[in-house]
Scaffold this motif. Structure first.
Motif, PDB file in Angstrom:
ATOM      1  N   PRO A 181       0.804  -1.233   0.000  1.00  0.00           N
ATOM      2  CA  PRO A 181       0.000   0.000   0.000  1.00  0.00           C
ATOM      3  C   PRO A 181       0.835   1.280   0.000  1.00  0.00           C
ATOM      4  N   ASP A 182       2.132   1.158   0.276  1.00  0.00           N
ATOM      5  CA  ASP A 182       2.976   2.356   0.284  1.00  0.00           C
ATOM      6  C   ASP A 182       3.478   2.716  -1.112  1.00  0.00           C
ATOM      7  N   ARG A 183       3.244   1.847  -2.093  1.00  0.00           N
ATOM      8  CA  ARG A 183       3.643   2.143  -3.471  1.00  0.00           C
ATOM      9  C   ARG A 183       2.409   2.488  -4.296  1.00  0.00           C
ATOM     10  N   PHE A 184       2.628   3.163  -5.399  1.00  0.00           N
ATOM     11  CA  PHE A 184       1.534   3.582  -6.266  1.00  0.00           C
ATOM     12  C   PHE A 184       1.544   2.729  -7.521  1.00  0.00           C
ATOM     13  N   PHE A 185       0.429   2.043  -7.784  1.00  0.00           N
ATOM     14  CA  PHE A 185       0.298   1.161  -8.943  1.00  0.00           C
ATOM     15  C   PHE A 185      -0.668   1.797  -9.945  1.00  0.00           C
ATOM     16  N   LEU A 186      -0.290   1.793 -11.198  1.00  0.00           N
ATOM     17  CA  LEU A 186      -1.155   2.369 -12.218  1.00  0.00           C
ATOM     18  C   LEU A 186      -0.994   1.646 -13.542  1.00  0.00           C
ATOM     19  N   VAL A 187      -1.929   1.916 -14.450  1.00  0.00           N
ATOM     20  CA  VAL A 187      -1.961   1.276 -15.757  1.00  0.00           C
ATOM     21  C   VAL A 187      -1.788   2.347 -16.833  1.00  0.00           C
ATOM     22  N   LEU A 188      -1.007   1.995 -17.865  1.00  0.00           N
ATOM     23  CA  LEU A 188      -0.733   2.905 -18.975  1.00  0.00           C
ATOM     24  C   LEU A 188      -1.082   2.203 -20.288  1.00  0.00           C
ATOM     25  N   SER A 189      -1.679   2.951 -21.218  1.00  0.00           N
ATOM     26  CA  SER A 189      -1.895   2.415 -22.561  1.00  0.00           C
ATOM     27  C   SER A 189      -0.889   3.042 -23.517  1.00  0.00           C
ATOM     28  N   ARG A 190      -0.755   2.457 -24.710  1.00  0.00           N
ATOM     29  CA  ARG A 190       0.204   2.986 -25.678  1.00  0.00           C
ATOM     30  C   ARG A 190      -0.276   4.296 -26.304  1.00  0.00           C
ATOM     31  N   THR A 191      -1.550   4.369 -26.628  1.00  0.00           N
ATOM     32  CA  THR A 191      -2.087   5.524 -27.334  1.00  0.00           C
ATOM     33  C   THR A 191      -3.338   6.020 -26.628  1.00  0.00           C
ATOM     34  N   SER A 192      -3.915   7.085 -27.199  1.00  0.00           N
ATOM     35  CA  SER A 192      -5.121   7.675 -26.614  1.00  0.00           C
ATOM     36  C   SER A 192      -6.383   7.292 -27.372  1.00  0.00           C
ATOM     37  N   VAL A 193      -6.323   6.217 -28.165  1.00  0.00           N
ATOM     38  CA  VAL A 193      -7.510   5.801 -28.920  1.00  0.00           C
ATOM     39  C   VAL A 193      -8.544   5.203 -27.969  1.00  0.00           C
ATOM     40  N   GLY A 194      -9.759   5.015 -28.481  1.00  0.00           N
ATOM     41  CA  GLY A 194     -10.823   4.471 -27.665  1.00  0.00           C
ATOM     42  C   GLY A 194     -10.584   3.025 -27.271  1.00  0.00           C
ATOM     43  N   TYR A 195     -11.436   2.510 -26.399  1.00  0.00           N
ATOM     44  CA  TYR A 195     -11.290   1.138 -25.917  1.00  0.00           C
ATOM     45  C   TYR A 195     -12.677   0.561 -25.679  1.00  0.00           C
ATOM     46  N   ALA A 196     -12.715  -0.734 -25.468  1.00  0.00           N
ATOM     47  CA  ALA A 196     -13.982  -1.438 -25.297  1.00  0.00           C
ATOM     48  C   ALA A 196     -14.681  -0.996 -24.016  1.00  0.00           C
ATOM     49  N   GLU A 197     -16.000  -1.148 -24.028  1.00  0.00           N
ATOM     50  CA  GLU A 197     -16.787  -0.817 -22.844  1.00  0.00           C
ATOM     51  C   GLU A 197     -16.341  -1.649 -21.641  1.00  0.00           C
ATOM     52  N   SER A 198     -15.870  -2.861 -21.921  1.00  0.00           N
ATOM     53  CA  SER A 198     -15.428  -3.728 -20.819  1.00  0.00           C
ATOM     54  C   SER A 198     -14.254  -3.116 -20.062  1.00  0.00           C
ATOM     55  N   TRP A 199     -13.358  -2.439 -20.795  1.00  0.00           N
ATOM     56  CA  TRP A 199     -12.230  -1.805 -20.109  1.00  0.00           C
ATOM     57  C   TRP A 199     -12.698  -0.584 -19.311  1.00  0.00           C
ATOM     58  N   GLY A 200     -13.636   0.178 -19.851  1.00  0.00           N
ATOM     59  CA  GLY A 200     -14.180   1.307 -19.104  1.00  0.00           C
ATOM     60  C   GLY A 200     -14.801   0.857 -17.794  1.00  0.00           C
ATOM     61  N   GLN A 201     -15.477  -0.283 -17.835  1.00  0.00           N
ATOM     62  CA  GLN A 201     -16.067  -0.802 -16.606  1.00  0.00           C
ATOM     63  C   GLN A 201     -14.993  -1.322 -15.657  1.00  0.00           C
ATOM     64  N   ALA A 202     -13.935  -1.898 -16.222  1.00  0.00           N
ATOM     65  CA  ALA A 202     -12.848  -2.408 -15.383  1.00  0.00           C
ATOM     66  C   ALA A 202     -12.157  -1.278 -14.622  1.00  0.00           C
ATOM     67  N   ILE A 203     -12.035  -0.121 -15.245  1.00  0.00           N
ATOM     68  CA  ILE A 203     -11.431   1.032 -14.564  1.00  0.00           C
ATOM     69  C   ILE A 203     -12.172   1.315 -13.263  1.00  0.00           C
ATOM     70  N   LYS A 204     -13.508   1.281 -13.335  1.00  0.00           N
ATOM     71  CA  LYS A 204     -14.312   1.571 -12.147  1.00  0.00           C
ATOM     72  C   LYS A 204     -14.327   0.394 -11.176  1.00  0.00           C
ATOM     73  N   ASP A 205     -14.500  -0.823 -11.714  1.00  0.00           N
ATOM     74  CA  ASP A 205     -14.610  -1.994 -10.837  1.00  0.00           C
ATOM     75  C   ASP A 205     -13.329  -2.239 -10.051  1.00  0.00           C
ATOM     76  N   HIS A 206     -12.195  -2.005 -10.688  1.00  0.00           N
ATOM     77  CA  HIS A 206     -10.911  -2.274 -10.036  1.00  0.00           C
ATOM     78  C   HIS A 206     -10.264  -1.008  -9.465  1.00  0.00           C
ATOM     79  N   ASN A 207     -10.980   0.126  -9.554  1.00  0.00           N
ATOM     80  CA  ASN A 207     -10.474   1.389  -8.990  1.00  0.00           C
ATOM     81  C   ASN A 207      -9.061   1.681  -9.499  1.00  0.00           C
ATOM     82  N   LEU A 208      -8.931   1.753 -10.833  1.00  0.00           N
ATOM     83  CA  LEU A 208      -7.617   1.870 -11.463  1.00  0.00           C
ATOM     84  C   LEU A 208      -7.227   3.318 -11.721  1.00  0.00           C
ATOM     85  N   ALA A 209      -5.978   3.619 -11.447  1.00  0.00           N
ATOM     86  CA  ALA A 209      -5.375   4.840 -11.969  1.00  0.00           C
ATOM     87  C   ALA A 209      -4.912   4.519 -13.382  1.00  0.00           C
TER      88      ALA A 209
END
Length: 720
Positions: free
Chosen positions: A418-446
Motif C-alpha cells: 500500500p505504500d507504493r503507487f500502482f497504475l496502468v498505462l496504454s500505448r495511445t489515446s484511442v478508444g477502448y472497449a466498454e469492458s475496459w471502461g467498466q474495469a477502470i471503475k470496478d478495479h479502482n484503477l489509476a
C-alpha cells in the motif's frame, strides 16, 4: 468535527428557492430535475410571478413572499431583473444566491453596471453570490445543486472550479470515463461575489475533497487565491490548473467572456511553481491529472512519488518509454543487484531483468501468470522505486480477455504494497472497449492514456512531489520588512529631487546614484557611485575613489546608456576623465537630452554577470527575477521568477532553476559563484519591493558575483 467554512451554506443547504422556475425545459425548469437526480431531500420553493403553480407545487411571486427564508436562491431570470432579486435576497437574510443568467460584464458596459450593483449588495450584506454568467454549482457529496444542466451523481474526491461552464462539463464527462468522480463542481462565471480563491479554500477545508482541479481565466482576488493554494500545499491536497488567457488573442477573449483581465503568463507560471500548483496546457492533460492524482494522493502523503518502474511487453515500447520518461522528467532507476538477481531468476530464458522491462510476447502468454506477479513484487520492494506502471494492451471490443487475470494479479500486488503507487498505462489515446471502461471503475484503477501523455502526467506528479516533500525541511523565512539602516542614519531613501530625478513632471525613472542608494540601504552590496556635475568634480571624485573608474552620462532622457554610447570604462588618469566628461556632455547635447553630469564609480573587479530584478505585477504584486547576464537573459530569456515574499527556499530554488545554472558551479577553471550571496540579495530585493509600494521595477544589471559575495554594478529603479 470539521470547523464550519463560510461557504458551507452554498454547498450544503437545506432549503432552496428558484426564481424563474417553470414547467418548461428552460434553465429555471431544469434546476429541480438536477436536485431530484442528486437525491436532494431539503425544501424547494418555485418562484414565478406569472403563475401560482409550477411543476405541481405552489409558486410564489418573489423572494419576499416566501413563507420562510431559504438558505439559497437560484436566479434564472434575465440580467436586468437580477439586481432587484439580489436586493430581495439580502433584505430577507438569504445566505447564498446562484445567478445562472448571462448579460453582465462579459457583454457590455451596461451589463458591467448591473454586475457592479450585485457586487455592492453582496459586500454590504454578506450574501454569498455565485456567478453570474455561469452554469451554477453542484455538491455531489451533499446532494445539493443550483445547476442548469444534468449533474453527475457519483460522489468522489475531486473538486473542480471553472470560469467556463462548457469546459467544466467537458472535463467532468471525460473524467468520468477514466473513473474520476467529483465531490463538488462550480461554474464560477464572472465572480461578482465568491471567487476562485474562495472556492479553492473551501475545497481545502472539505474532508471529502483530496484533489482540486481548476479552469481559470483570471485571478480576480490574488490575495485569496495565493492564500488558498498555499493552504492546499500545506494540507497535501494537489491543485492542477488549466490557465487560459496566456496569449494576446486569448487575453482579449477572456475579457469578452467573463470580463476578466488575463495576467502575465510568466508570472502565473512562476507563482504556480512556487506554490506547488500543477499547470497543464489543455483539457486532456487536466483529465490526466485528475485520473492520476485522485488515486495517488494517498501514497503521496506518505512518500515521494518521483521514481517509476514500468512493465512492458515490447522492445520498441521499452525504448520509447525510456525516451518519453527522460523528456517528461520521470526517473527510471536501475534495479539493485539483489532485486535484479531475484527478478532474473523468475524470468524465462532470454528475458533481461531491467527497468523498464520487456517481458516479451503478449499478455495472453501462459508464462505471464508467473512473470507479471514477479515483476510487480520485485519493483514494489525496490527502495528506489515509488510507482509501478503496467503497460496494458487494451481491448478495442468485446471482453477483457487475458487482462481479467492480469487485473487480479495487479490488485494482489497493490494490496500487498500500500505504500507504493500502482497504475496502468496504454500505448495511445484511442478508444477502448466498454469492458475496459467498466474495469477502470470496478478495479479502482489509476489509468493513463498514451506513452507521451501518460509520462508527462507522471512527470508533473514527480515535480509536485518534489515541491511538497521539500516543504518538510524547515526553510528560513523571508527577511523582515524592516530593512537595515545605512550607517546608523536614515532609513531607505525615498524619491527626492536629487540626481536622475529630472526629465519632466512625468518621469518616473530614478538615476543610477539614487537607485544604488536605495539598494545599498536595503543591504544589497553596491559599487559606490557619485554624481559629478562638472569636469573638476569628476576629477576630484575619480581621485578619491581611485583609478581606474567608469563614467556614465546622467540625463533622464538617456535610459539605456550603454546602447547609446553613454558609458566609458577603464578611465585611468585626470586627462582621460576630463576628456570623458566632455564627450558625454556632447553626447547628451547631440541627443537633445538634459545633461546633469556624469556618474563616477570605481571599476569593479570582474565576476560572473548576473541580473537581479523586481517587477510589480498588476495582479500578484512584487515579482522577483534572477538570471545570468549577457546572452542568457537577452537572447535565451533564461530567468527564474517568484512572487514576493520570498523565503530562503524560494530564492535557492530560483538559483537552481535557470538552464545555465552550471555556470554558477564554475567553468573552465573559474571559481564557483557564491550562491548564498545571491540568495540573500534576492530575499532583500523581495523585502525592498514589499516595503516600497511606490517602486514599479528594479533592474540590477549587471551584478558581479564572486567566489565570496556579490556587487551591484549598475542599477535602475522606476517609480509607480
Amino acid at each position: 468535527m470539521s470547523v464550519a467554512h463560510r461557504l458551507d451554506p452554498i454547498f450544503d443547504f437545506k432549503s432552496v428557492a428558484v426564481v424563474g422556475a417553470s414547467d418548461s425545459g428552460g434553465t429555471g425548469g431544469r434546476v429541480l430535475g438536477g436536485l431530484q437526480k442528486l437525491g436532494y431531500t431539503g425544501k424547494y420553493f418555485p418562484i414565478n410571478a406569472r403563475t401560482d403553480v409550477v411543476q405541481g407545487m405552489q409558486a410564489y411571486p418573489n423572494v419576499t413572499a416566501l413563507p420562510e427564508t431559504p438558505d439559497v436562491v437560484v436566479i434564472a431570470v434575465p440580467a436586468a431583473f437580477v439586481p432587484g432579486v439580489i436586493k430581495e435576497c439580502a433584505d430577507r437574510g438569504v445566505k447564498g444566491a446562484i445567478i445562472l443568467a448571462a448579460g453582465f460584464r462579459e457583454k457590455d458596459a451596461q451589463g458591467g453596471e448591473l454586475q457592479d450593483q450585485i457586487t455592492a449588495t453582496a459586500r454590504a450584506s454578506g450574501l454569498l453570490v455565485v456567478g453570474p454568467n455561469c452554469l451554477g454549482l453542484i455538491s455531489m457529496v451533499n446532494h445539493c445543486c443550483g445547476f442548469s444542466g444534468a449533474p453527475p451523481t457519483e460522489p468522489g474526491n475531486v473538486a473542480v472550479v471553472s470560469h467556463s461552464g462548457g469546459l467544466m462539463n467537458e472535463l467532468m464527462w471525460s473524467s468520468e470515463a477514466r473513473g474520476v468522480a467529483f465531490s463538488h463542481a462550480v461554474s464560477a462565471g464572472n465572480e461578482a461575489g465568491v471567487t476562485s480563491g474562495d472556492y479553492i479554500d473551501y475545497f481545502v477545508s472539505d474532508p471529502q475533497t483530496d484533489v482540486i482541479l481548476g479552469i481559470v481565466e483570471s485571478v480576480r482576488d490574488p490575495a485569496a487565491f495565493v492564500a488558498a493554494v498555499s493552504r492546499a500545499r500545506e494540507a497535501g491536497k494537489p491543485v492542477a490548473i488549466l490557465k487560459m488567457g496566456l496569449s494576446e488573442k486569448a487575453a482579449h477573449s477572456a475579457a469578452t467572456h467573463t470580463g476578466a483581465i488575463a495576467g502575465s503568463a510568466e508570472v502565473h507560471a512562476a507563482l504556480f511553481r512556487q506554490k506547488g500548483v500543477i499547470q497543464v496546457a489543455d483539457i486532456d492533460e487536466l483529465v490526466d491529472m485528475g485520473a492520476l492524482l485522485s488515486h495517488a494522493v494517498g501514497p503521496l502523503r506518505s512518500r515521494r512519488m518521483e521514481r517509476a518502474a514500468i512493465i512492458e511487453i515490447s522492445g520498441g515500447g521499452k525504448g520509447l518509454l525510456c525516451d518519453t520518461a527522460a523528456a517528461a522528467g520521470v526517473e527510471l532507476p536501475e534495479l539493485s543487484k539483489a532485486g535484479e538477481a531475484k527478478l532474473q531468476a523468475a524470468l524465462p530464458s532470454g528475458t533481461v531483468a531491467s527497468n523498464p522491462i520487456d517481458s516479451g510476447g503478449s499478455w495472453a502468454d501462459g508464462d505471464k501468470k508467473d512473470v507479471y506477479p514477479a515483476c510487480m513484487e520485485v519493483f514494489a520492494t525496490e527502495p528506489d522505486i515509488d510507482m509501478v506502471v503496467s503497460r496494458y494492451t487494451l481491448p478495442q471490443s468485446g471482453g477483457l480477455g487475458p487482462l481479467e487475470a492480469r487485473l487480479s494479479e495487479f490488485e494482489a500486488a497493490r494490496a500487498a504494497h500500500p505504500d507504493r503507487f500502482f497504475l496502468v498505462l496504454s500505448r495511445t489515446s484511442v478508444g477502448y472497449a466498454e469492458s475496459w471502461g467498466q474495469a477502470i471503475k470496478d478495479h479502482n484503477l489509476a489509468f493513463l492514456q498514451g506513452y507521451g501523455r501518460g509520462l508527462r502526467a507522471l512527470g508533473r506528479l514527480a515535480e509536485y512531489s518534489r515541491t511538497v516533500h521539500s516543504d518538510r525541511v524547515p526553510s528560513t523565512p523571508p527577511l523582515s520588512p524592516t530593512l537595515p539602516r545605512q550607517g546608523g542614519g536614515s532609513a531607505i531613501p525615498s524619491p527626492s529631487t536629487g540626481e536622475g530625478k529630472g526629465g519632466g513632471e512625468n518621469s518616473r525613472v530614478l538615476g543610477e546614484v539614487e537607485s544604488k542608494a536605495i539598494l545599498a540601504a536595503a543591504g544589497i552590496p553596491t559599487v559606490e557611485t557619485v554624481l559629478a556635475g562638472t569636469a573638476d568634480d569628476a576629477v576630484r571624485e575619480a581621485g578619491r575613489l581611485g583609478y581606474r573608474v567608469a563614467l556614465k552620462v546622467s540625463a533622464p532622457e538617456i535610459v539605456h546608456k550603454s546602447d547609446q554610447g553613454g558609458v566609458l570604462l577603464g578611465i585611468g588618469d585626470t586627462d582621460a576623465v576630463r576628456n570623458g566628461f566632455a564627450s558625454l556632455e556632447q553626447l547628451a547635447t547631440r541627443l537633445r537630452a538634459t545633461f546633469e553630469g556624469v556618474s563616477v564609480q570605481p571599476m569593479a573587479k570582474p565576476g560572473l554577470e548576473i541580473i537581479l530584478g523586481g517587477h510589480r505585477d498588476q495582479q500578484f504584486g512584487p515579482v522577483i527575477i534572477f538570471g545570468l547576464g549577457g546572452v542568457f537573459v537577452e537572447v535565451l530569456h533564461d530567468v527564474a521568477m517568484r512572487v514576493a515574499p520570498l523565503s530562503k527556499t524560494d530564492a535557492e530554488q530560483m538559483v537552481g532553476e535557470i538552464r545555465a545554472k552550471a555556470m554558477l558551479e564554475g567553468a573552465r577553471g573559474q571559481p564557483a559563484a557564491d550562491r548564498n550571496a545571491i540568495v540573500d540579495a534576492l530575499c532583500r530585493l523581495s523585502d525592498l519591493m514589499l516595503s516600497r509600494p511606490d517602486i514599479a521595477s528594479i533592474d540590477v544589471n549587471p551584478a558581479f558575483v564572486y567566489e565570496q559575495g556579490l556587487l551591484a554594478v549598475d542599477a535602475r529603479i522606476e517609480l509607480v
